[in-house]
Design an enzyme around this catalytic site. Structure first.
Site, PDB file in Angstrom:
ATOM      1  N   GLY A 114       1.105  -1.940   4.215  1.00 27.81           N
ATOM      2  CA  GLY A 114       1.662  -0.609   3.997  1.00 27.81           C
ATOM      3  C   GLY A 114       2.841  -0.323   4.890  1.00 27.81           C
ATOM      4  N   HIS A 162      -8.383   1.436  -3.941  1.00 22.81           N
ATOM      5  CA  HIS A 162      -9.297   1.203  -2.817  1.00 22.81           C
ATOM      6  C   HIS A 162      -9.971   2.538  -2.503  1.00 22.81           C
ATOM      7  CE1 HIS A 162      -9.550   0.211   1.811  1.00 22.81           C
ATOM      8  NE2 HIS A 162     -10.742   0.319   1.245  1.00 22.81           N
ATOM      9  N   MET A 178     -12.060   4.840  -0.569  1.00 23.84           N
ATOM     10  CA  MET A 178     -12.709   5.097   0.722  1.00 23.84           C
ATOM     11  C   MET A 178     -13.390   6.452   0.600  1.00 23.84           C
ATOM     12  SD  MET A 178      -9.597   3.632   3.012  1.00 23.84           S
ATOM     13  CE  MET A 178      -8.497   3.706   1.620  1.00 23.84           C
ATOM     14  N   ASP A 215      -4.684   3.884  -1.877  1.00 21.21           N
ATOM     15  CA  ASP A 215      -5.739   4.260  -0.932  1.00 21.21           C
ATOM     16  C   ASP A 215      -6.265   5.658  -1.208  1.00 21.21           C
ATOM     17  OD1 ASP A 215      -5.983   1.985   0.909  1.00 21.21           O
ATOM     18  OD2 ASP A 215      -3.858   2.379   1.264  1.00 21.21           O
ATOM     19  N   GLY A 227      -8.787   4.567   7.093  1.00 21.64           N
ATOM     20  CA  GLY A 227      -8.456   5.980   7.285  1.00 21.64           C
ATOM     21  C   GLY A 227      -6.970   6.235   7.435  1.00 21.64           C
ATOM     22  N   SER A 236       0.850  -1.182   0.000  1.00 20.59           N
ATOM     23  CA  SER A 236       0.000   0.000   0.000  1.00 20.59           C
ATOM     24  C   SER A 236       0.889   1.237   0.000  1.00 20.59           C
ATOM     25  CB  SER A 236      -0.891   0.008   1.244  1.00 20.59           C
ATOM     26  OG  SER A 236      -1.413   1.302   1.410  1.00 20.59           O
ATOM     27  N   MET A 242     -11.552  -5.332   5.553  1.00 19.19           N
ATOM     28  CA  MET A 242     -10.710  -4.433   6.345  1.00 19.19           C
ATOM     29  C   MET A 242     -10.461  -5.040   7.724  1.00 19.19           C
ATOM     30  SD  MET A 242     -10.092  -1.888   4.380  1.00 19.19           S
ATOM     31  CE  MET A 242      -9.155  -0.951   5.590  1.00 19.19           C
ATOM     32  N   ASP A 254      -6.755  -6.041   4.431  1.00 18.66           N
ATOM     33  CA  ASP A 254      -6.107  -4.733   4.475  1.00 18.66           C
ATOM     34  C   ASP A 254      -6.166  -4.166   5.890  1.00 18.66           C
ATOM     35  OD1 ASP A 254      -5.130  -2.230   3.830  1.00 18.66           O
ATOM     36  OD2 ASP A 254      -6.882  -1.603   2.674  1.00 18.66           O
ATOM     37  N   HIS A 256      -1.434  -1.272  -4.227  1.00 21.47           N
ATOM     38  CA  HIS A 256      -2.679  -0.883  -3.568  1.00 21.47           C
ATOM     39  C   HIS A 256      -2.663   0.635  -3.351  1.00 21.47           C
ATOM     40  CE1 HIS A 256      -6.151  -1.759  -0.949  1.00 21.47           C
ATOM     41  NE2 HIS A 256      -5.678  -0.812  -0.147  1.00 21.47           N
ATOM     42  N   MET A 301      -8.862   8.512  -0.316  1.00 22.66           N
ATOM     43  CA  MET A 301      -9.702   8.931   0.818  1.00 22.66           C
ATOM     44  C   MET A 301     -10.234  10.337   0.576  1.00 22.66           C
ATOM     45  SD  MET A 301      -7.450   7.597   4.024  1.00 22.66           S
ATOM     46  CE  MET A 301      -6.493   6.073   3.929  1.00 22.66           C
TER      47      MET A 301
HETATM   48  C1  DX5 Z   1      -6.199   2.016   5.657  1.00 20.76           C
HETATM   49  C2  DX5 Z   1      -5.802   1.638   4.259  1.00 20.76           C
HETATM   50  C3  DX5 Z   1      -4.708   0.646   4.168  1.00 20.76           C
HETATM   51  C4  DX5 Z   1      -3.397   1.070   4.778  1.00 20.76           C
HETATM   52  C5  DX5 Z   1      -2.841  -0.159   5.406  1.00 20.76           C
HETATM   53  O1  DX5 Z   1      -7.365   2.755   5.620  1.00 20.76           O
HETATM   54  O2  DX5 Z   1      -6.900   1.121   3.537  1.00 20.76           O
HETATM   55  O3  DX5 Z   1      -4.502   0.188   2.825  1.00 20.76           O
HETATM   56  O4  DX5 Z   1      -2.458   1.576   3.882  1.00 20.76           O
HETATM   57  O5  DX5 Z   1      -1.722   0.206   6.113  1.00 20.76           O
HETATM   58  P1  DX5 Z   1      -1.044  -0.737   7.177  1.00 20.76           P
HETATM   59  O6  DX5 Z   1      -0.550  -1.955   6.427  1.00 20.76           O
HETATM   60  O7  DX5 Z   1       0.049   0.109   7.713  1.00 20.76           O
HETATM   61  O8  DX5 Z   1      -2.090  -1.080   8.195  1.00 20.76           O
HETATM   62 ZN    ZN Z   2      -6.476   0.124   1.565  1.00 24.76          ZN
END
Ligand code: DX5
Ligand code: ZN
Length: 218
Positions: free
Chosen positions: A192, A64, A66, A33, A140, A6, A135, A170, A31, A35
């Site tokens: 990530g 992804h 969000m 993210d 977030g 990520s 998730m 994730d 991946h 937001m």
């Molecule tokens: C959180 C994201 C994840 C995030 C995961 O809202 O959707 O993709 O990057 O990060 P880690 O692996 O650090 O939990």
């Molecule tokens: Zn994600």
């Protein structure tokens, strides 16, 4: 199994090098993210950055979303070069129509579900999707703690779908927590802060892999 770093936790001031590093390290997809500051209490990036990332790699891009009302935005992410698009069950009024739309556009359609969303609420629509994104933290932010209580939901989804539709996980995944989700039936692993926080990204990616995973399924 597939490993999806990520980019949320990468150093965006040297995005090209960060991507090359995880590509060399054996990443299977990237991946991304997205937001909106409404659906989740954080803002990241939109299609413009996805388009820039598209120029930097041939790996599939896993966006992804969000965001509220994802149906208003998917075209922009398709144009930007996303190959997989997941959106949240909790943020979309008509998830089945949006899944169908994405499939028509030859995009892999993913249903993302928050830790608090029970199996029963999504059960009847799971089969409309190409993959399910479960998730294991509240969306977030990167770097949160893995919520072990979600493992049971992964197991239920996996046994309900009989392994036909890949499950992506994730949130909070590292070399230890990956054990739980793989055992529960996940085949696509997002990570990530664990990967980008490691000085050796290849080592981190390798440490998430297990021999018994079937790469072909994802
Ligand atoms: C959180 C994201 C994840 C995030 C995961 O809202 O959707 O993709 O990057 O990060 P880690 O692996 O650090 O939990
Ligand atoms: Zn994600």
């Amino acid at each position: 199994m597939w490993v999806a770093p990520s980019l949320l936790s990468c150093d965006f001031s040297c995005l090209r090098e960060e991507i090359e590093d995880v590509v060399r390290g054996g990443a299977d997809l990237l991946h991304l993210d997205v937001m909106d500051g409404h659906f989740v209490p954080n803002l990241t990036f939109g299609p413009m950055i996805v388009k820039a990332i598209r120029k930097l790699t041939r790996l599939p891009l896993d966006a992804h979303l969000m965001i509220e009302n994802p149906e208003k935005w998917v075209d922009r992410f398709i144009e930007a070069g996303a190959d997989w698009i997941s959106f949240h069950f909790e943020a979309c009024r008509d998830p089945i129509s949006l899944a169908k739309y994405l499939k028509e556009k030859k995009i892999k359609a993913g249903l993302a579900i928050n830790p608090g969303t029970p199996f029963e609420s999504v059960k009847d629509i799971l089969r409309e999707f190409d993959f399910i994104l479960v998730m294991t933290v509240n969306p977030g932010f990167g770097g949160q703690r893995f919520m072990k209580e979600v493992v049971e939901k992964i197991e239920r989804i996996h046994s309900y779908l009989g392994g036909e539709i890949p499950i992506e996980v994730d949130g909070g995944i590292n070399a230890e927590t990956v054990e739980y989700v793989l055992k529960a039936g996940a085949t696509i692993i997002v990570s990530g802060s664990y990967i980008f926080g490691s000085p050796d990204r290849k080592y981190a990616i390798d440490s998430l892999r297990r021999e018994n995973g079937d790469k072909g399924k994802a």
